[in-house]
Design an enzyme around this catalytic site. Structure first.
Site, PDB file in Angstrom:
ATOM      1  N   GLN A 253      10.620  -2.067   2.694  1.00 32.31           N
ATOM      2  CA  GLN A 253       9.888  -3.262   2.282  1.00 32.31           C
ATOM      3  C   GLN A 253       9.634  -3.256   0.772  1.00 32.31           C
ATOM      4  O   GLN A 253       9.755  -4.292   0.109  1.00 32.31           O
ATOM      5  CB  GLN A 253       8.565  -3.371   3.028  1.00 32.31           C
ATOM      6  CG  GLN A 253       8.708  -3.720   4.493  1.00 32.31           C
ATOM      7  CD  GLN A 253       7.443  -4.319   5.061  1.00 32.31           C
ATOM      8  OE1 GLN A 253       7.057  -5.429   4.742  1.00 32.31           O
ATOM      9  NE2 GLN A 253       6.762  -3.546   5.902  1.00 32.31           N
TER      10      GLN A 253
ATOM     11  N   SER B  31       0.841  -1.200   0.000  1.00 29.93           N
ATOM     12  CA  SER B  31       0.000   0.000   0.000  1.00 29.93           C
ATOM     13  C   SER B  31       0.873   1.245   0.000  1.00 29.93           C
ATOM     14  O   SER B  31       1.894   1.299   0.685  1.00 29.93           O
ATOM     15  CB  SER B  31      -0.928   0.003   1.212  1.00 29.93           C
ATOM     16  OG  SER B  31      -1.796  -1.116   1.178  1.00 29.93           O
ATOM     17  N   GLU B  32       0.451   2.242  -0.747  1.00 32.40           N
ATOM     18  CA  GLU B  32       1.273   3.442  -0.920  1.00 32.40           C
ATOM     19  C   GLU B  32       1.601   4.108   0.404  1.00 32.40           C
ATOM     20  O   GLU B  32       0.816   4.098   1.346  1.00 32.40           O
ATOM     21  CB  GLU B  32       0.566   4.442  -1.834  1.00 32.40           C
ATOM     22  CG  GLU B  32      -0.686   5.059  -1.248  1.00 32.40           C
ATOM     23  CD  GLU B  32      -1.328   6.066  -2.186  1.00 32.40           C
ATOM     24  OE1 GLU B  32      -0.593   6.825  -2.847  1.00 32.40           O
ATOM     25  OE2 GLU B  32      -2.565   6.097  -2.243  1.00 32.40           O
TER      26      GLU B  32
ATOM     27  N   ASP C 290      -6.748  -0.765  10.956  1.00 36.45           N
ATOM     28  CA  ASP C 290      -6.351  -0.996   9.563  1.00 36.45           C
ATOM     29  C   ASP C 290      -7.604  -1.110   8.704  1.00 36.45           C
ATOM     30  O   ASP C 290      -8.405  -2.029   8.884  1.00 36.45           O
ATOM     31  CB  ASP C 290      -5.521  -2.283   9.483  1.00 36.45           C
ATOM     32  CG  ASP C 290      -4.783  -2.437   8.159  1.00 36.45           C
ATOM     33  OD1 ASP C 290      -5.221  -1.825   7.161  1.00 36.45           O
ATOM     34  OD2 ASP C 290      -3.778  -3.173   8.127  1.00 36.45           O
TER      35      ASP C 290
ATOM     36  N   GLY D 167      -1.895   5.342   4.292  1.00 36.34           N
ATOM     37  CA  GLY D 167      -2.155   5.392   5.732  1.00 36.34           C
ATOM     38  C   GLY D 167      -2.993   4.250   6.249  1.00 36.34           C
ATOM     39  O   GLY D 167      -3.864   4.462   7.093  1.00 36.34           O
TER      40      GLY D 167
ATOM     41  N   THR E  58       5.088 -11.120   2.835  1.00 32.43           N
ATOM     42  CA  THR E  58       4.358 -10.298   3.803  1.00 32.43           C
ATOM     43  C   THR E  58       4.670 -10.722   5.219  1.00 32.43           C
ATOM     44  O   THR E  58       5.078 -11.861   5.476  1.00 32.43           O
ATOM     45  CB  THR E  58       2.836 -10.391   3.562  1.00 32.43           C
ATOM     46  OG1 THR E  58       2.164  -9.439   4.396  1.00 32.43           O
ATOM     47  CG2 THR E  58       2.309 -11.781   3.878  1.00 32.43           C
TER      48      THR E  58
ATOM     49  N   ARG F 289      -7.486  -1.182   5.279  1.00 32.64           N
ATOM     50  CA  ARG F 289      -7.143  -1.623   3.933  1.00 32.64           C
ATOM     51  C   ARG F 289      -7.981  -2.829   3.507  1.00 32.64           C
ATOM     52  O   ARG F 289      -8.395  -3.637   4.326  1.00 32.64           O
ATOM     53  CB  ARG F 289      -5.655  -1.966   3.852  1.00 32.64           C
ATOM     54  CG  ARG F 289      -4.756  -0.758   3.925  1.00 32.64           C
ATOM     55  CD  ARG F 289      -3.300  -1.165   3.961  1.00 32.64           C
ATOM     56  NE  ARG F 289      -2.967  -1.874   5.193  1.00 32.64           N
ATOM     57  CZ  ARG F 289      -1.751  -2.329   5.463  1.00 32.64           C
ATOM     58  NH1 ARG F 289      -0.772  -2.166   4.589  1.00 32.64           N
ATOM     59  NH2 ARG F 289      -1.513  -2.955   6.608  1.00 32.64           N
TER      60      ARG F 289
END
Length: 222
Positions: A84, A66-67, A141, A107, A164, A143
């Site tokens: 990472q 994720s950005e 989180d 974020g 991961t 996401r």
């Protein structure tokens, strides 16, 4: 989940994405094919960095990333996101085959502005990353990984070896019908400014983090 566990669920159809554009892309970490997927629902564009031929392949090394503008563009030392990202690209390049999915969910899904608000709470009130998010009214989180699953289906990947430390990413792909053969740990060096953040991810968010010292050897963070 055991690193060698194979999960073979039923695949779901790809519904929300279109493969919008693609091109070879030489990078500092090797030659990749950059593929842009556009979400038909909101116009948001997500990126797949593809190495080699992954269509109809099993056990493709995959990193879902994720950005993180603060780390990857401005060099923030508060997290290990850039490290990472770099290590995953190096690993995939060395393997000669793999995919890095770059998802536009800054974020941990709360957005850039709210991430900076959380940073301020951490600095001024001594909150950790989880409690700062909660004080702002967000979950730890937010996401989602349905888009990642659709991207992998669009690329024709049959199953993945997922790079991961986050069990939620494994569960997210499995829930969306992507077979995960095994987990490949994502190891990066700590620094004095991110070690507490990483401990919080390990102790409160359940990330399977192996702490490394400055010389790259495994170190146990208490």
């Amino acid at each position: 989940m055991n690193a060698e566990t194979k999960i073979l669920p039923t695949r779901k159809s790809t519904a929300h994405l279109e493969l919008y554009s693609e091109s070879p892309l030489p990078t500092e970490r090797g030659l990749f094919r950059i593929v842009i997927f556009r979400d038909r629902r909101n116009g948001r564009e997500h990126v797949a960095m593809v190495k080699g031929d992954v269509k109809s392949k099993e056990g493709v090394p995959v990193r879902i990333h994720s950005e993180c503008l603060t780390s990857e563009v401005f060099g923030s030392l508060r997290c290990d996101c850039r490290a990472q990202l770099d290590r995953a690209m190096d690993f995939i390049n060395q393997q000669g085959c793999g995919v890095l999915l770059y998802l536009r969910q800054e974020g941990r899904g709360i957005g850039l502005g709210n991430k900076i608000r959380a940073y301020k709470l951490q600095q001024e009130e001594g909150l950790d990353t989880v409690d700062a998010n909660l004080k702002l009214g967000f979950a730890d989180d937010l996401r989602r990984y349905d888009i990642a699953a659709e991207m992998l289906r669009g690329l024709g990947v049959e199953s993945v070896d997922l790079i991961t430390n986050n069990p939620l990413k494994i569960a997210g792909l499995v829930d969306e019908g992507i077979p995960v053969r095994r987990r490949i740990p994502s190891r990066t060096l700590t620094n004095p400014l991110n070690v507490e953040y990483l401990k919080t991810k390990r102790d409160r968010s359940g990330h399977l983090i192996e702490f490394l010292g400055e010389d790259g050897a495994k170190a146990q963070a208490s």
